[in-house]
Design a protein around this motif. Sequence first.
Motif, PDB file in Angstrom:
ATOM      1  N   HIS A  87      50.062  31.071 -58.237  1.00  0.00           N
ATOM      2  CA  HIS A  87      48.965  30.678 -57.014  1.00  0.00           C
ATOM      3  C   HIS A  87      48.111  31.131 -55.631  1.00  0.00           C
ATOM      4  O   HIS A  87      47.660  30.602 -55.397  1.00  0.00           O
ATOM      5  N   GLU A  88      49.021  32.350 -55.394  1.00  0.00           N
ATOM      6  CA  GLU A  88      48.170  32.928 -54.492  1.00  0.00           C
ATOM      7  C   GLU A  88      48.143  34.676 -55.014  1.00  0.00           C
ATOM      8  O   GLU A  88      49.144  34.969 -55.388  1.00  0.00           O
ATOM      9  N   SER A  89      47.408  35.811 -54.347  1.00  0.00           N
ATOM     10  CA  SER A  89      47.230  37.147 -54.475  1.00  0.00           C
ATOM     11  C   SER A  89      47.548  37.664 -53.450  1.00  0.00           C
ATOM     12  O   SER A  89      47.943  37.102 -52.807  1.00  0.00           O
ATOM     13  N   GLY A  90      47.951  38.626 -54.244  1.00  0.00           N
ATOM     14  CA  GLY A  90      48.198  39.174 -52.909  1.00  0.00           C
ATOM     15  C   GLY A  90      48.197  40.488 -51.421  1.00  0.00           C
ATOM     16  O   GLY A  90      49.159  39.895 -50.644  1.00  0.00           O
ATOM     17  N   PHE A  91      46.795  39.929 -51.543  1.00  0.00           N
ATOM     18  CA  PHE A  91      46.278  39.949 -50.543  1.00  0.00           C
ATOM     19  C   PHE A  91      46.062  38.902 -50.269  1.00  0.00           C
ATOM     20  O   PHE A  91      46.386  39.092 -49.210  1.00  0.00           O
ATOM     21  N   SER A  92      46.353  37.862 -49.971  1.00  0.00           N
ATOM     22  CA  SER A  92      46.275  36.520 -49.711  1.00  0.00           C
ATOM     23  C   SER A  92      47.594  36.538 -48.707  1.00  0.00           C
ATOM     24  O   SER A  92      47.576  35.960 -47.771  1.00  0.00           O
ATOM     25  N   LEU A  93      48.841  37.059 -49.898  1.00  0.00           N
ATOM     26  CA  LEU A  93      49.762  37.265 -48.999  1.00  0.00           C
ATOM     27  C   LEU A  93      50.104  37.587 -48.043  1.00  0.00           C
ATOM     28  O   LEU A  93      50.515  37.877 -46.655  1.00  0.00           O
ATOM     29  N   VAL A  94      50.147  39.003 -47.964  1.00  0.00           N
ATOM     30  CA  VAL A  94      49.277  40.210 -47.052  1.00  0.00           C
ATOM     31  C   VAL A  94      48.437  39.589 -45.980  1.00  0.00           C
ATOM     32  O   VAL A  94      49.190  39.821 -44.254  1.00  0.00           O
ATOM     33  N   SER A  95      47.048  38.706 -45.963  1.00  0.00           N
ATOM     34  CA  SER A  95      46.803  38.168 -45.080  1.00  0.00           C
ATOM     35  C   SER A  95      47.728  37.269 -43.918  1.00  0.00           C
ATOM     36  O   SER A  95      48.138  36.938 -42.973  1.00  0.00           O
ATOM     37  N   ARG A  96      48.502  35.698 -44.819  1.00  0.00           N
ATOM     38  CA  ARG A  96      48.738  35.579 -43.782  1.00  0.00           C
ATOM     39  C   ARG A  96      50.479  36.247 -43.703  1.00  0.00           C
ATOM     40  O   ARG A  96      50.425  35.595 -42.597  1.00  0.00           O
ATOM     41  N   ILE A  97      51.170  37.505 -43.692  1.00  0.00           N
ATOM     42  CA  ILE A  97      52.500  37.865 -43.259  1.00  0.00           C
ATOM     43  C   ILE A  97      51.526  38.467 -41.532  1.00  0.00           C
ATOM     44  O   ILE A  97      52.105  37.621 -41.073  1.00  0.00           O
ATOM     45  N   LYS A  98      50.902  38.549 -42.100  1.00  0.00           N
ATOM     46  CA  LYS A  98      49.765  39.714 -40.526  1.00  0.00           C
ATOM     47  C   LYS A  98      49.390  38.654 -39.197  1.00  0.00           C
ATOM     48  O   LYS A  98      48.820  39.338 -38.323  1.00  0.00           O
ATOM     49  N   ASN A  99      49.075  37.373 -39.986  1.00  0.00           N
ATOM     50  CA  ASN A  99      48.217  36.368 -39.662  1.00  0.00           C
ATOM     51  C   ASN A  99      49.586  35.537 -38.922  1.00  0.00           C
ATOM     52  O   ASN A  99      48.957  34.719 -37.575  1.00  0.00           O
ATOM     53  N   ASN A 100      50.930  35.959 -39.546  1.00  0.00           N
ATOM     54  CA  ASN A 100      51.698  35.637 -38.799  1.00  0.00           C
ATOM     55  C   ASN A 100      52.376  36.058 -36.864  1.00  0.00           C
ATOM     56  O   ASN A 100      53.069  37.574 -38.082  1.00  0.00           O
ATOM     57  N   ARG A 101      52.133  35.787 -35.933  1.00  0.00           N
ATOM     58  CA  ARG A 101      52.907  36.524 -34.872  1.00  0.00           C
ATOM     59  C   ARG A 101      54.070  37.090 -35.436  1.00  0.00           C
ATOM     60  O   ARG A 101      54.570  38.015 -34.694  1.00  0.00           O
ATOM     61  N   ARG A 102      54.969  36.358 -35.714  1.00  0.00           N
ATOM     62  CA  ARG A 102      56.861  36.400 -35.914  1.00  0.00           C
ATOM     63  C   ARG A 102      56.484  37.709 -36.963  1.00  0.00           C
ATOM     64  O   ARG A 102      57.298  39.015 -36.686  1.00  0.00           O
TER      65      ARG A 102
END
Length: 67
Positions: free
Chosen positions: A43-58
């Motif tokens: 349900h999610e590409s690796g590119f999308s996951l990396v984007s979510r990780i990097k957009n999270n301040r933590r």
Amino acid sequence: MVGAPLQSGGVTVNFSKPDAEPLEDLKRLRPDVVLVRSEGRAHESGFSLVSRIKNNRRFRRTIVVLF
């Protein structure tokens, strides 16, 4: 596959379960490096996951390797 060589070199390796929320695993484990497959999951590409990780301040300073 990717984990075995790292483990044999003494690195602790954890894998997210297919039905788990990866960001929750990151909060719990607090890794120094995150390896993400470009194909991702159903349900999610690796590119999308990396984007979510990097957009999270933590996790902005967490090293992410997309392979």
